[in-house]
Design a protein around this motif. Structure first.
Motif, PDB file in Angstrom:
ATOM      1  N   ARG A  66       0.828  -1.205   0.000  1.00 27.24           N
ATOM      2  CA  ARG A  66       0.000   0.000   0.000  1.00 27.24           C
ATOM      3  C   ARG A  66       0.865   1.258   0.000  1.00 27.24           C
ATOM      4  O   ARG A  66       2.053   1.216   0.299  1.00 27.24           O
ATOM      5  N   ALA A  67       0.212   2.359  -0.343  1.00 27.06           N
ATOM      6  CA  ALA A  67       0.934   3.628  -0.410  1.00 27.06           C
ATOM      7  C   ALA A  67       1.279   4.166   0.972  1.00 27.06           C
ATOM      8  O   ALA A  67       2.304   4.811   1.167  1.00 27.06           O
ATOM      9  N   HIS A  68       0.410   3.895   1.944  1.00 31.10           N
ATOM     10  CA  HIS A  68       0.619   4.409   3.292  1.00 31.10           C
ATOM     11  C   HIS A  68       0.260   3.324   4.307  1.00 31.10           C
ATOM     12  O   HIS A  68      -0.444   2.370   4.009  1.00 31.10           O
ATOM     13  N   GLY A  69       0.766   3.503   5.517  1.00 29.88           N
ATOM     14  CA  GLY A  69       0.386   2.609   6.600  1.00 29.88           C
ATOM     15  C   GLY A  69       1.338   1.451   6.807  1.00 29.88           C
ATOM     16  O   GLY A  69       2.463   1.420   6.297  1.00 29.88           O
ATOM     17  N   GLU A  70       0.848   0.446   7.520  1.00 26.27           N
ATOM     18  CA  GLU A  70       1.686  -0.680   7.952  1.00 26.27           C
ATOM     19  C   GLU A  70       2.237  -1.494   6.798  1.00 26.27           C
ATOM     20  O   GLU A  70       3.319  -2.073   6.890  1.00 26.27           O
ATOM     21  N   SER A  71       1.507  -1.570   5.681  1.00 24.98           N
ATOM     22  CA  SER A  71       1.928  -2.402   4.550  1.00 24.98           C
ATOM     23  C   SER A  71       2.511  -1.575   3.405  1.00 24.98           C
ATOM     24  O   SER A  71       2.458  -2.000   2.250  1.00 24.98           O
ATOM     25  N   ASP A  72       3.068  -0.401   3.715  1.00 24.94           N
ATOM     26  CA  ASP A  72       3.726   0.362   2.662  1.00 24.94           C
ATOM     27  C   ASP A  72       5.089  -0.259   2.368  1.00 24.94           C
ATOM     28  O   ASP A  72       5.466  -1.275   2.980  1.00 24.94           O
ATOM     29  N   VAL A  73       5.825   0.314   1.426  1.00 30.42           N
ATOM     30  CA  VAL A  73       7.092  -0.282   0.999  1.00 30.42           C
ATOM     31  C   VAL A  73       8.058  -0.453   2.163  1.00 30.42           C
ATOM     32  O   VAL A  73       8.738  -1.484   2.280  1.00 30.42           O
ATOM     33  N   ARG A  74       8.112   0.525   3.046  1.00 28.79           N
ATOM     34  CA  ARG A  74       9.005   0.390   4.198  1.00 28.79           C
ATOM     35  C   ARG A  74       8.513  -0.699   5.143  1.00 28.79           C
ATOM     36  O   ARG A  74       9.314  -1.454   5.686  1.00 28.79           O
ATOM     37  N   GLY A  75       7.201  -0.788   5.317  1.00 35.32           N
ATOM     38  CA  GLY A  75       6.645  -1.787   6.227  1.00 35.32           C
ATOM     39  C   GLY A  75       6.887  -3.208   5.790  1.00 35.32           C
ATOM     40  O   GLY A  75       7.100  -4.097   6.619  1.00 35.32           O
ATOM     41  N   VAL A  76       6.864  -3.461   4.469  1.00 30.27           N
ATOM     42  CA  VAL A  76       7.062  -4.833   3.977  1.00 30.27           C
ATOM     43  C   VAL A  76       8.537  -5.151   3.769  1.00 30.27           C
ATOM     44  O   VAL A  76       8.866  -6.192   3.191  1.00 30.27           O
ATOM     45  N   ASN A  77       9.420  -4.277   4.244  1.00 29.83           N
ATOM     46  CA  ASN A  77      10.862  -4.527   4.130  1.00 29.83           C
ATOM     47  C   ASN A  77      11.582  -4.441   5.470  1.00 29.83           C
ATOM     48  O   ASN A  77      12.817  -4.332   5.510  1.00 29.83           O
ATOM     49  N   ILE A  78      10.849  -4.536   6.551  1.00 24.02           N
ATOM     50  CA  ILE A  78      11.453  -4.438   7.879  1.00 24.02           C
ATOM     51  C   ILE A  78      12.518  -5.518   8.086  1.00 24.02           C
ATOM     52  O   ILE A  78      13.557  -5.284   8.710  1.00 24.02           O
ATOM     53  N   ASN A  79      12.280  -6.717   7.521  1.00 24.65           N
ATOM     54  CA  ASN A  79      13.199  -7.846   7.720  1.00 24.65           C
ATOM     55  C   ASN A  79      14.074  -8.130   6.500  1.00 24.65           C
ATOM     56  O   ASN A  79      14.653  -9.211   6.390  1.00 24.65           O
ATOM     57  N   SER A  80      14.189  -7.161   5.591  1.00 24.15           N
ATOM     58  CA  SER A  80      14.926  -7.413   4.353  1.00 24.15           C
ATOM     59  C   SER A  80      16.415  -7.637   4.563  1.00 24.15           C
ATOM     60  O   SER A  80      17.093  -8.192   3.694  1.00 24.15           O
ATOM     61  N   GLU A  81      16.959  -7.204   5.695  1.00 25.20           N
ATOM     62  CA  GLU A  81      18.375  -7.429   5.991  1.00 25.20           C
ATOM     63  C   GLU A  81      18.606  -8.687   6.813  1.00 25.20           C
ATOM     64  O   GLU A  81      19.743  -9.028   7.128  1.00 25.20           O
ATOM     65  N   ASN A  82      17.532  -9.377   7.149  1.00 22.28           N
ATOM     66  CA  ASN A  82      17.626 -10.588   7.973  1.00 22.28           C
ATOM     67  C   ASN A  82      17.611 -11.801   7.034  1.00 22.28           C
ATOM     68  O   ASN A  82      16.560 -12.209   6.555  1.00 22.28           O
ATOM     69  N   TRP A  83      18.796 -12.376   6.779  1.00 20.97           N
ATOM     70  CA  TRP A  83      18.901 -13.457   5.803  1.00 20.97           C
ATOM     71  C   TRP A  83      18.131 -14.699   6.231  1.00 20.97           C
ATOM     72  O   TRP A  83      17.614 -15.444   5.385  1.00 20.97           O
ATOM     73  N   ALA A  84      17.983 -14.932   7.526  1.00 22.73           N
ATOM     74  CA  ALA A  84      17.211 -16.092   7.997  1.00 22.73           C
ATOM     75  C   ALA A  84      15.749 -15.958   7.579  1.00 22.73           C
ATOM     76  O   ALA A  84      15.117 -16.935   7.157  1.00 22.73           O
ATOM     77  N   VAL A  85      15.195 -14.767   7.663  1.00 27.74           N
ATOM     78  CA  VAL A  85      13.811 -14.544   7.253  1.00 27.74           C
ATOM     79  C   VAL A  85      13.684 -14.640   5.735  1.00 27.74           C
ATOM     80  O   VAL A  85      12.719 -15.209   5.209  1.00 27.74           O
ATOM     81  N   VAL A  86      14.657 -14.099   5.018  1.00 19.49           N
ATOM     82  CA  VAL A  86      14.651 -14.189   3.554  1.00 19.49           C
ATOM     83  C   VAL A  86      14.670 -15.656   3.119  1.00 19.49           C
ATOM     84  O   VAL A  86      13.945 -16.058   2.200  1.00 19.49           O
ATOM     85  N   LYS A  87      15.464 -16.466   3.788  1.00 23.14           N
ATOM     86  CA  LYS A  87      15.520 -17.898   3.458  1.00 23.14           C
ATOM     87  C   LYS A  87      14.180 -18.576   3.724  1.00 23.14           C
ATOM     88  O   LYS A  87      13.787 -19.498   2.996  1.00 23.14           O
ATOM     89  N   ALA A  88      13.460 -18.130   4.743  1.00 15.94           N
ATOM     90  CA  ALA A  88      12.139 -18.701   5.020  1.00 15.94           C
ATOM     91  C   ALA A  88      11.188 -18.440   3.852  1.00 15.94           C
ATOM     92  O   ALA A  88      10.416 -19.319   3.453  1.00 15.94           O
ATOM     93  N   ALA A  89      11.255 -17.239   3.281  1.00 15.46           N
ATOM     94  CA  ALA A  89      10.426 -16.930   2.113  1.00 15.46           C
ATOM     95  C   ALA A  89      10.853 -17.770   0.908  1.00 15.46           C
ATOM     96  O   ALA A  89      10.013 -18.242   0.140  1.00 15.46           O
ATOM     97  N   LEU A  90      12.156 -17.969   0.748  1.00 16.84           N
ATOM     98  CA  LEU A  90      12.659 -18.811  -0.343  1.00 16.84           C
ATOM     99  C   LEU A  90      12.121 -20.235  -0.227  1.00 16.84           C
ATOM    100  O   LEU A  90      11.648 -20.827  -1.200  1.00 16.84           O
ATOM    101  N   VAL A  91      12.189 -20.779   0.967  1.00 13.70           N
ATOM    102  CA  VAL A  91      11.720 -22.151   1.189  1.00 13.70           C
ATOM    103  C   VAL A  91      10.223 -22.255   0.921  1.00 13.70           C
ATOM    104  O   VAL A  91       9.747 -23.255   0.363  1.00 13.70           O
ATOM    105  N   ALA A  92       9.465 -21.220   1.279  1.00 12.12           N
ATOM    106  CA  ALA A  92       8.015 -21.246   1.073  1.00 12.12           C
ATOM    107  C   ALA A  92       7.675 -21.431  -0.406  1.00 12.12           C
ATOM    108  O   ALA A  92       6.693 -22.091  -0.746  1.00 12.12           O
ATOM    109  N   GLY A  93       8.495 -20.847  -1.285  1.00 11.26           N
ATOM    110  CA  GLY A  93       8.228 -20.995  -2.706  1.00 11.26           C
ATOM    111  C   GLY A  93       8.916 -22.166  -3.360  1.00 11.26           C
ATOM    112  O   GLY A  93       8.453 -22.660  -4.391  1.00 11.26           O
ATOM    113  N   MET A  94      10.021 -22.644  -2.777  1.00 16.59           N
ATOM    114  CA  MET A  94      10.851 -23.645  -3.443  1.00 16.59           C
ATOM    115  C   MET A  94      10.895 -24.990  -2.727  1.00 16.59           C
ATOM    116  O   MET A  94      11.622 -25.877  -3.154  1.00 16.59           O
TER     117      MET A  94
END
Length: 280
Positions: free
Chosen positions: A212-240
């Protein structure tokens, strides 16, 4: 002279002339050579009938085995139920311009708030290999050293892709993207395409309300864990996760549910000799 053509003249693989006698008279129909998961999703938006029945009416339909495998994969990732009806997830995946398993990875990244790196990884996996293929031995070793440098001992091809793309973006902002690509055995056109795919995918996520443009799900909100490689790997596993390998404790060799013996690609960071102990 462009970087791409200059690279070819320096010893990279280039397109050679094709022997006319070795070519086929007609090209293989696209339905017989393309991944079918996305097509099967779109088919279910058009008809309530079974996918195999609908596609069998095509002038040159895909093989029954290919359709069955695609439908089974969609069931595995919960895009279809056992009756071949689209689930809520399946409807969302049909809206995204990437293969369904990559789309699921992206949607999970939104939930896990690590969207930015997953956008890059999904678009890279959905397009083509980043690297130019060198033909000379010394250049092959140099290309592998580039992979090793950007993998930074993570032993992850996905992390390598991500870091290369981020470094290219920085070089692009400085106006140095072409020299960066030449130095690192990359095609600048490929990097531009991935950037465009990222933009298109993010635009679609905004259009469907996941970002969304504003609020909890804006671009900044959906990238809070983008520097956390463990969380990124969890998303990878979900798709692969359907493609996960298993290590035989007796032989220390990898295998999958479909193949008893699996080898890593020669350019994979997991295939380099210095990584063999880690693979075990």
């Amino acid at each position: 002279m462009s970087t791409e053509r200059g690279a070819a003249n320096q010893g990279f693989a280039s397109t050679s002339s094709v022997n006319y006698g070795s070519t086929i008279e007609y090209q293989v129909p696209q339905l017989r050579r393309m991944p079918l998961q996305e097509l099967c999703l779109q088919t279910k938006l058009l008809t309530p009938s079974l996918v195999s029945e609908f596609l069998s009416k095509a002038p040159q339909p895909p093989t029954a085995h290919a359709v069955k495998s695609a439908v089974q994969m969609l069931k595995t990732i919960d895009a279809m139920n056992q009756n071949e009806d689209l689930t809520a997830l399946g409807f969302h995946l049909a809206d995204l311009p990437v293969e369904p398993h990559l789309g699921k990875m992206v949607l999970c990244a939104v939930v896990l708030k690590c969207l930015d790196p997953i956008l890059t990884i999904a678009c890279t996996l959905g397009y083509r290999d980043l690297f130019v293929l060198p033909v000379q031995g010394s250049q092959k070793r140099a290309a592998l050293q580039c992979c090793k440098h950007y993998s930074s001992n993570t032993f992850s091809d996905q992390m390598t892709m991500l870091r290369i793309f981020q470094a290219w973006q920085k070089a692009r902002n400085d106006g140095l993207e072409r020299s960066f690509c030449e130095k690192n055995f990359l095609y600048n056109a490929t990097m531009d395409m991935i950037l465009g795919m990222r933009t298109q995918l993010l635009r679609q996520l905004r259009a469907t309300g996941f970002v969304r443009a504003h609020g909890e799900s804006d671009v900044r909100g959906v990238n809070i864990n983008s520097e956390n490689w463990a969380v990124v790997k969890a998303a990878l596993v979900a798709g692969m996760y359907a493609n996960l390998l298993h290590i035989n404790p007796e032989t220390n060799l990898p295998s999958s549910n479909k193949e008893k013996k699996v080898n890593f690609h020669p350019t994979s960071t997991l295939n380099q000799s210095q990584n063999k102990e880690v693979c075990r």
